[in-house]
Design an enzyme around this catalytic site. Structure first.
Site, PDB file in Angstrom:
ATOM      1  CE1 TYR A   1       6.084 -22.986 -14.477  1.00  9.35           C
ATOM      2  CE2 TYR A   1       5.940 -20.600 -14.223  1.00  9.35           C
ATOM      3  CZ  TYR A   1       5.574 -21.875 -13.832  1.00  9.35           C
ATOM      4  OH  TYR A   1       4.686 -22.027 -12.797  1.00  9.35           O
TER       5      TYR A   1
ATOM      6  CG  ASP B   1      11.519 -27.042 -13.050  1.00 14.66           C
ATOM      7  OD1 ASP B   1      10.987 -25.927 -13.038  1.00 14.66           O
ATOM      8  OD2 ASP B   1      11.289 -27.933 -12.210  1.00 14.66           O
TER       9      ASP B   1
ATOM     10  CD1 TRP C   1      13.026 -23.558 -15.607  1.00 12.05           C
ATOM     11  CD2 TRP C   1      12.251 -21.554 -14.968  1.00 12.05           C
ATOM     12  NE1 TRP C   1      11.988 -23.769 -14.724  1.00 12.05           N
ATOM     13  CE2 TRP C   1      11.492 -22.557 -14.316  1.00 12.05           C
ATOM     14  CE3 TRP C   1      11.938 -20.213 -14.724  1.00 12.05           C
ATOM     15  CZ2 TRP C   1      10.454 -22.263 -13.437  1.00 12.05           C
ATOM     16  CZ3 TRP C   1      10.894 -19.912 -13.850  1.00 12.05           C
ATOM     17  CH2 TRP C   1      10.167 -20.936 -13.215  1.00 12.05           C
TER      18      TRP C   1
END
Length: 491
Positions: free
Chosen positions: A424, A440, A420
């Site tokens: 991101y 998410d 993640w």
């Protein structure tokens, strides 16, 4: 809608329709007049036999053409292609816009991309019609035109602010590119394009962009995450301090009617092109909103979201290392909790400016003192301090021009950085338009509101059909999780 994907006939139809959506995406050269134009130029459409299309203004410059005095093609928004492309040409353009050639020269640009200067020149000439020096020169000419038209800065200040090494080089380039002297170009200025410098040397400029644009969503995003003392955001403005190559700066981006403006206060004017590039990336101003909206609207489940929020943007980052720290602090905690932690970090370790503003802490400061300031699980604190130490030592190098795959691998190699966080950060730093974050929680909640699967595996499988725009799909999910959808039927 990128240049290589369009035929001659498609591009010719775009200029015949004077379609503003294509401004910045390609250049029209009119061989009979010796000029080049943006696609929406209001002049009479030239005959097809007199037209050649180029991917960049620099290519037109190199071919011996000058910019149209009527449509000023260099004033168009940047090409969305540089975010979509992850090859050497796309990465080079992002780095050139960030001023790498002015700071490190062509060898520095080539080194960052993993090529020799000769190889890089060959690649860029083949792909974009111009080598790195010509591309940087075109970028300087664009910045100079913007300053001449949009401010009252003395011509000498304009020259050095735009990155020219001398007044003579500046004068020669402006005459060659625009067919006018700098003073003649300034005489064509329009009040709506900018304003005079304010007291203290601040500069106000217009940020060109394609419409539609979801400014409400951008300002709301900034407001929810603003670090006290360093950032301040409202429903129509965003202000922050930041460190640039030649010193600290303050910028304010705000909506003024239908115009988006940038107010800048710089330690040295030479940092202006860098600030402009980073402000544009932060607000994703070079995106092609019509093309993205059309692609996402092919999915029936997304039609209400796209129609209700046209022109959604994916916020970028003004500093890649700051973005990494923000992402690592924000993983697995709420936005409000992350904001509190970041505010404490900035207050304790950030440098204070004379006007009271705070600069985000350097990686060296976080590496040395982060363990004393950061709160939370010991493993997370160690991971943050370790990442900052790697960045401070040069073992971890992040930039907007990174290869997205290589950047992701480098981030995943850091202790405490999972998929993640790596994805991101990649989305925010490189502007990669095709990043999806199935884990998410906010994205999954938004997807559920749109009638899509909420479990990570099923949602990830569904989202595969939204490539190559999954970053914008994620942005729609985030918005759906926080903003009520329109209730009226869509015709």
């Amino acid at each position: 809608m990128g240049f290589p994907m369009m035929t001659f006939d498609e591009r010719y139809r775009a200029i015949d329709a004077r379609d503003v959506r294509f401004d910045g995406q390609f250049i029209t050269v009119v061989r009979s007049t010796g000029i080049y134009c943006r696609p929406s130029c209001p002049a009479r459409t030239p005959k097809p036999s007199n037209v050649t299309f180029y991917p960049t203004a620099a290519a037109a410059h190199e071919a011996g053409y000058r910019a149209c005095k009527r449509c000023l093609p260099d004033a168009a928004p940047g090409s969305p292609e540089w975010n979509v492309r992850t090859d050497a040409a796309g990465r080079a353009m992002r780095l050139i816009q960030d001023g790498i050639i002015e700071r490190e020269g062509v060898p520095g640009l080539a080194r960052r991309l993993g090529y020799s200067p000769r190889q890089l020149n060959r690649i860029l000439t083949a792909e974009l019609g111009a080598g790195p020096l010509a591309l940087a020169r075109a970028h300087r000419a664009h910045t100079a035109r913007m300053l001449l038209v949009g401010t009252d800065l003395p011509a000498a200040d304009v020259a050095f602010s735009a990155g020219f090494a001398s007044i003579r080089q500046f004068n020669d380039t402006i005459r060659e590119v625009f067919g006018m002297t700098p003073l003649q170009l300034r005489a064509r200025r329009h009040a709506a394009q900018g304003g005079a410098p304010t007291d203290g040397g601040a500069i106000r400029l217009v940020l060109a962009h394609r419409t539609p644009i979801d400014l409400d969503g951008l300002f709301s995003w900034m407001r929810a995450r603003a670090v006290d003392g360093m950032e301040n955001a409202s429903a129509g403005s965003y202000e922050r301090t930041l460190a640039l190559p030649h010193g600290p700066a303050r910028m304010r981006i705000h909506a003024d009617g239908g115009i988006l403006r940038l107010d800048a206060q710089l330690a040295q004017l030479a940092d202006l092109p860098v600030l402009l590039a980073r402000a544009r990336r932060l607000f994703d101003l070079d995106a092609d909103p019509v093309g993205i909206d059309m692609a996402l609207s092919r999915h029936a489940e997304l039609v209400p979201a796209v129609a209700g929020i046209p022109g959604i943007r994916v916020p970028g980052a003004v500093d890649p290392y700051e973005m990494l720290v923000r992402a690592m602090i924000g993983q697995q905690i709420s936005v409000a909790a992350a904001r509190t932690a970041l505010t404490r970090l900035a207050a304790e370790l950030g440098e204070r400016m004379p006007d009271g503003g705070i600069l985000f802490p350097t990686m060296a400061a976080i590496a040395e003192h982060g363990a004393e300031v950061l709160r939370g699980p010991a493993a997370r604190v160690r991971a943050l301090v370790g990442a900052a130490a790697a960045a401070a030592a040069g073992a971890l190098v992040l930039s907007a021009g990174d290869d997205p795959v290589a950047q992701r691998e480098a981030l995943l190699a850091l202790p405490g950085v999972g998929p993640w966080t790596a994805d991101y950060v990649r989305m925010r730093i490189t502007g990669d338009p095709d990043v999806f974050l199935p884990g998410d929680l906010a994205a999954r909640a938004g997807a559920a509101r749109l009638g899509l699967p909420a479990d990570a595996r099923s949602l990830n499988a569904w989202a595969a059909d939204a490539a190559p725009w999954r970053s914008y799909l994620t942005a729609h999910f985030w918005r759906a999780a926080s903003v009520p959808l329109p209730t009226k039927e869509i015709a």
